[in-house]
Structures are given as C-alpha cells and as structure tokens.
Design a protein around this motif. Structure first.
Motif, PDB file in Angstrom:
ATOM      1  N   SER A   1      13.587  44.115 -11.438  1.00 48.75           N
ATOM      2  CA  SER A   1      13.422  43.126 -12.505  1.00 48.75           C
ATOM      3  C   SER A   1      12.539  42.037 -11.918  1.00 48.75           C
ATOM      4  O   SER A   1      12.961  41.310 -11.010  1.00 48.75           O
ATOM      5  CB  SER A   1      14.779  42.533 -12.906  1.00 48.75           C
ATOM      6  OG  SER A   1      14.577  41.256 -13.510  1.00 48.75           O
TER       7      SER A   1
ATOM      8  N   LYS B   1      11.593  39.364 -13.203  1.00 49.59           N
ATOM      9  CA  LYS B   1      12.168  38.048 -13.502  1.00 49.59           C
ATOM     10  C   LYS B   1      13.166  37.627 -12.408  1.00 49.59           C
ATOM     11  O   LYS B   1      13.085  36.522 -11.860  1.00 49.59           O
ATOM     12  CB  LYS B   1      12.859  38.117 -14.868  1.00 49.59           C
ATOM     13  CG  LYS B   1      13.339  36.796 -15.373  1.00 49.59           C
ATOM     14  CD  LYS B   1      13.995  36.953 -16.745  1.00 49.59           C
ATOM     15  CE  LYS B   1      14.615  35.632 -17.153  1.00 49.59           C
ATOM     16  NZ  LYS B   1      15.623  35.811 -18.185  1.00 49.59           N
ATOM     17  N   GLU B   2      14.106  38.521 -12.098  1.00 46.09           N
ATOM     18  CA  GLU B   2      15.094  38.213 -11.048  1.00 46.09           C
ATOM     19  C   GLU B   2      14.418  38.080  -9.684  1.00 46.09           C
ATOM     20  O   GLU B   2      14.782  37.241  -8.859  1.00 46.09           O
ATOM     21  CB  GLU B   2      16.130  39.335 -10.967  1.00 46.09           C
ATOM     22  CG  GLU B   2      17.041  39.465 -12.168  1.00 46.09           C
ATOM     23  CD  GLU B   2      17.981  40.663 -12.069  1.00 46.09           C
ATOM     24  OE1 GLU B   2      18.798  40.821 -12.979  1.00 46.09           O
ATOM     25  OE2 GLU B   2      17.891  41.451 -11.091  1.00 46.09           O
TER      26      GLU B   2
ATOM     27  N   ALA C   1      12.778  34.813  -8.988  1.00 43.65           N
ATOM     28  CA  ALA C   1      13.792  33.781  -8.735  1.00 43.65           C
ATOM     29  C   ALA C   1      14.300  33.874  -7.296  1.00 43.65           C
ATOM     30  O   ALA C   1      14.496  32.856  -6.617  1.00 43.65           O
ATOM     31  CB  ALA C   1      14.944  33.922  -9.725  1.00 43.65           C
TER      32      ALA C   1
ATOM     33  N   LEU D   1       3.900  36.565 -10.549  1.00 44.49           N
ATOM     34  CA  LEU D   1       3.577  35.716 -11.706  1.00 44.49           C
ATOM     35  C   LEU D   1       2.259  36.153 -12.347  1.00 44.49           C
ATOM     36  O   LEU D   1       2.144  36.245 -13.569  1.00 44.49           O
ATOM     37  CB  LEU D   1       3.464  34.245 -11.263  1.00 44.49           C
ATOM     38  CG  LEU D   1       4.761  33.477 -11.054  1.00 44.49           C
ATOM     39  CD1 LEU D   1       4.502  32.205 -10.248  1.00 44.49           C
ATOM     40  CD2 LEU D   1       5.394  33.111 -12.402  1.00 44.49           C
TER      41      LEU D   1
ATOM     42  N   ARG E   1       2.643  39.460 -14.298  1.00 44.69           N
ATOM     43  CA  ARG E   1       3.286  39.276 -15.606  1.00 44.69           C
ATOM     44  C   ARG E   1       2.323  38.617 -16.606  1.00 44.69           C
ATOM     45  O   ARG E   1       2.194  39.067 -17.743  1.00 44.69           O
ATOM     46  CB  ARG E   1       4.550  38.424 -15.450  1.00 44.69           C
ATOM     47  CG  ARG E   1       5.330  38.306 -16.765  1.00 44.69           C
ATOM     48  CD  ARG E   1       6.596  37.510 -16.603  1.00 44.69           C
ATOM     49  NE  ARG E   1       6.303  36.133 -16.235  1.00 44.69           N
ATOM     50  CZ  ARG E   1       7.212  35.161 -16.106  1.00 44.69           C
ATOM     51  NH1 ARG E   1       8.482  35.444 -16.293  1.00 44.69           N
ATOM     52  NH2 ARG E   1       6.865  33.945 -15.772  1.00 44.69           N
TER      53      ARG E   1
ATOM     54  N   GLU F   1       9.324  46.151 -18.693  1.00 43.36           N
ATOM     55  CA  GLU F   1      10.257  45.013 -18.577  1.00 43.36           C
ATOM     56  C   GLU F   1      10.008  44.002 -19.700  1.00 43.36           C
ATOM     57  O   GLU F   1      10.961  43.511 -20.326  1.00 43.36           O
ATOM     58  CB  GLU F   1      10.103  44.344 -17.206  1.00 43.36           C
ATOM     59  CG  GLU F   1      11.081  43.184 -17.013  1.00 43.36           C
ATOM     60  CD  GLU F   1      11.008  42.568 -15.611  1.00 43.36           C
ATOM     61  OE1 GLU F   1      10.663  43.285 -14.651  1.00 43.36           O
ATOM     62  OE2 GLU F   1      11.307  41.368 -15.493  1.00 43.36           O
ATOM     63  N   LEU F   2       8.748  43.708 -19.970  1.00 39.18           N
ATOM     64  CA  LEU F   2       8.431  42.734 -21.023  1.00 39.18           C
ATOM     65  C   LEU F   2       8.841  43.258 -22.401  1.00 39.18           C
ATOM     66  O   LEU F   2       9.208  42.479 -23.282  1.00 39.18           O
ATOM     67  CB  LEU F   2       6.941  42.399 -20.990  1.00 39.18           C
ATOM     68  CG  LEU F   2       6.494  41.586 -19.772  1.00 39.18           C
ATOM     69  CD1 LEU F   2       4.964  41.567 -19.654  1.00 39.18           C
ATOM     70  CD2 LEU F   2       7.038  40.166 -19.835  1.00 39.18           C
TER      71      LEU F   2
END
Ligand SMILES: [Zn+2]
Length: 314
Positions: free
Chosen positions: A207, A209-210, A213, A250, A253, A301-302
C-alpha cells in the motif's frame, strides 16, 4: 517487475543451492556501527537482497537471509569469521523469498527464526506470486521447503543480546507483515523493503499510502542525519535517501493520477509515467519492466482494486 524480477534470470540456477560456490562473496559486507554490519547484495545480484547482523555481548542477531542457501551460508561464514558468539536469531523483515530463502542455513547455524505473525501463512504459498510466468518447478519446491518462523509477533519486541538492545517494530506498507530492526546504541535501522535506494520498489503486495507514512516516520526519527539506514535493496542509505525514496513514491502516485486525467492507460500510461520518473530521478536505475508493474499496482491502489495478502488463521 522489480529488482527481484530483474535478476531472476541469474538467480534461478542458484535457488537449488546446486551451483558451484564462487570464491567471492555474493554480497559486500559493510560495518555500519560498532558490531553492526550490512550485507549489501553484490553487483551481480546473486544474493537477491540485502541482509545484516548485530553482534551483542552474548550472541548475534541476523536480519534476513537472502534469496538462497548459498548466500546465507556465506553470511554465516562471515559471522563466524568475525565472532565466536553464537547466532541466536534471524529476524525476517517480511515473507518475500528474496529475504527468507536462506532461513534454513541460519536455523542450521542455531538461529530461532523470528517474523511477523502473518509470515507463517504466506511464506510457503504467496511467494509463488512473485515469479509470475517465470516460476519453475525448482522454485516452487524451494518455496514449499522454506522453514516456517518459530517466533511470531504482531507487536513491537525488544531483544536483548546481553546488554545490547535491539528493537523490532511492526510497520505498515510493503506486505502487511513487515518488521524493522533498530539498534539504538549504534543508530542503525534495518528497514527491510520499506526503503529501496535508487531502485524502484516491488509494489506487488504493498500500500503506497501506508508505505509513504512509514518512510515519513523514518525521516522523523530523532537525529536522522546520524542514522545509518540499511535498505532491503540498494546501498547503505542516509536520511536524504529516505526522503528521496518517499518522494519517488509521491511522484509515482501523482504521475499516475496525471496520466489518468490525460486519458492515458495501459502501455501509454506506463510510458508517460516512466519517462517523467526517469527525468525526476536521473540517478535511479529504472527498468521498463519495473516501471510497468509499478504503474499497474499504483493504478489498482488508486482505483481501490489492489489485492493484498490476506492474513491466515494459525
Ligand atoms: Zn526484497
């Protein structure tokens, strides 16, 4: 698809452990702190990934075991050359075979295999997915024979090697069963595949996103400029490399979203994103194959259709 796919041709013959042992090591050993070593995959990528180890007062903790038994045995040889202390643990950062394939060699050397709770359910099954149409009967057999971890956790752990503290943390992003290993007294963080240095990551189970982070957390650790980050792939990294890697995610994505807005898909989308990623990260090694898979997984994922490994019951 990834560094792993990129090097499979050279590795397939090594998986069985039947290849001739070469005189040179398949990795480069680098001391990254007092008694802390990174084993960085060599230029021919025979080890398949990075590993490392921590020498404590009364024993050794190893991080990951490479893709194959030959490389793991070579690592055991190097540890024995440096210290008479017993090898007590191998901690797998995640289940992928390029990090667990040599576990039996560590177990034979006396280690307890430590991993995230989810690794037991995935290491002998989901690893097949990494190979796609490049799977062979030999690799299938190797995957089916990987030892299951002895000690599993879904929480952070502290391992004491005598007076030396090693912190094993659960983190999110790469597979759903990821650990990092931190040695506070040496400021060394073994990130597993939460960090790749100047090569595109394998997003197959991830992921983004994860993942971003988690990398932001790495960069926010106290005194990040003093930390040696040992990535899963690529050379020993610093805090700038962590930021560079996060920026790459980034960018990936953002570019996939931009391509979508421009009406691009499939090969056209992949080519659009790859050209821009290469321009933004000129010192990275980005293959067409890796870029195509990254774009596909980012796209999924998106779109909310990304498949991730499912935790299995004990
Ligand atoms: Zn890896």
């Amino acid at each position: 698809m990834t560094r792993l796919f990129g090097v499979l041709g050279g590795l397939i013959g090594l998986v069985s452990g039947a290849s001739a042992q070469t005189a040179t090591l398949p990795f480069v050993l680098k001391q990254v702190g007092p008694g802390v070593y990174a084993a960085i995959d060599g230029p021919e990528h025979k080890a398949g990934s990075n590993a490392g180890f921590v020498i404590g007062d009364d024993g050794v903790l190893v991080v990951d075991s490479f893709f194959n038994l030959d490389s793991a045995r070579a690592l055991v040889g190097e540890i024995h050359r440096l210290t008479p202390k017993p090898i007590r643990y191998v901690v797998n950062t995640h289940y992928h075979i390029d990090h667990t394939g040599g576990d039996q060699a560590l177990r034979d050397a006396g280690a307890i295999i430590v991993a995230h709770k989810n690794v037991r359910g995935w290491v002998r099954t989901n690893n097949v997915n990494l190979f796609g149409d490049r799977i062979t009967p030999e690799i299938r057999a190797e995957i089916a024979a990987v030892p299951l971890p002895d000690l599993v956790t879904d929480k952070d752990l502290t391992v004491w090697l005598g007076s030396r503290k090693v912190v094993v943390r659960t983190v999110l992003g790469h597979t759903g069963g990821d650990l990092t290993i931190f040695v506070p007294d040496a400021s060394v963080l073994f990130t597993g595949d939460m960090l790749w240095r100047k090569v595109p990551p394998n997003l197959i189970d991830g992921s983004v996103k994860e993942w971003m982070a988690t990398d932001a957390d790495f960069a926010a650790m106290p005194n990040p400029s003093h930390i040696a980050f040992v990535p899963g792939h690529g050379d020993v990294a610093n805090a700038n490399d962590v930021r560079d890697f996060r920026q790459y995610l980034l960018d990936l994505r953002r570019l996939v979203l931009e391509g979508h807005k421009a009406g691009l898909k499939d090969d056209a989308l992949a080519q659009f994103v790859e050209a821009k990623l290469k321009a933004l990260h000129p010192d990275w090694t980005i293959s067409d194959r890796a870029a195509a898979f990254e774009v596909r997984y980012m796209d999924e994922e998106l779109a909310g259709t990304k498949k991730r490994p499912i935790p299995q019951p004990d």
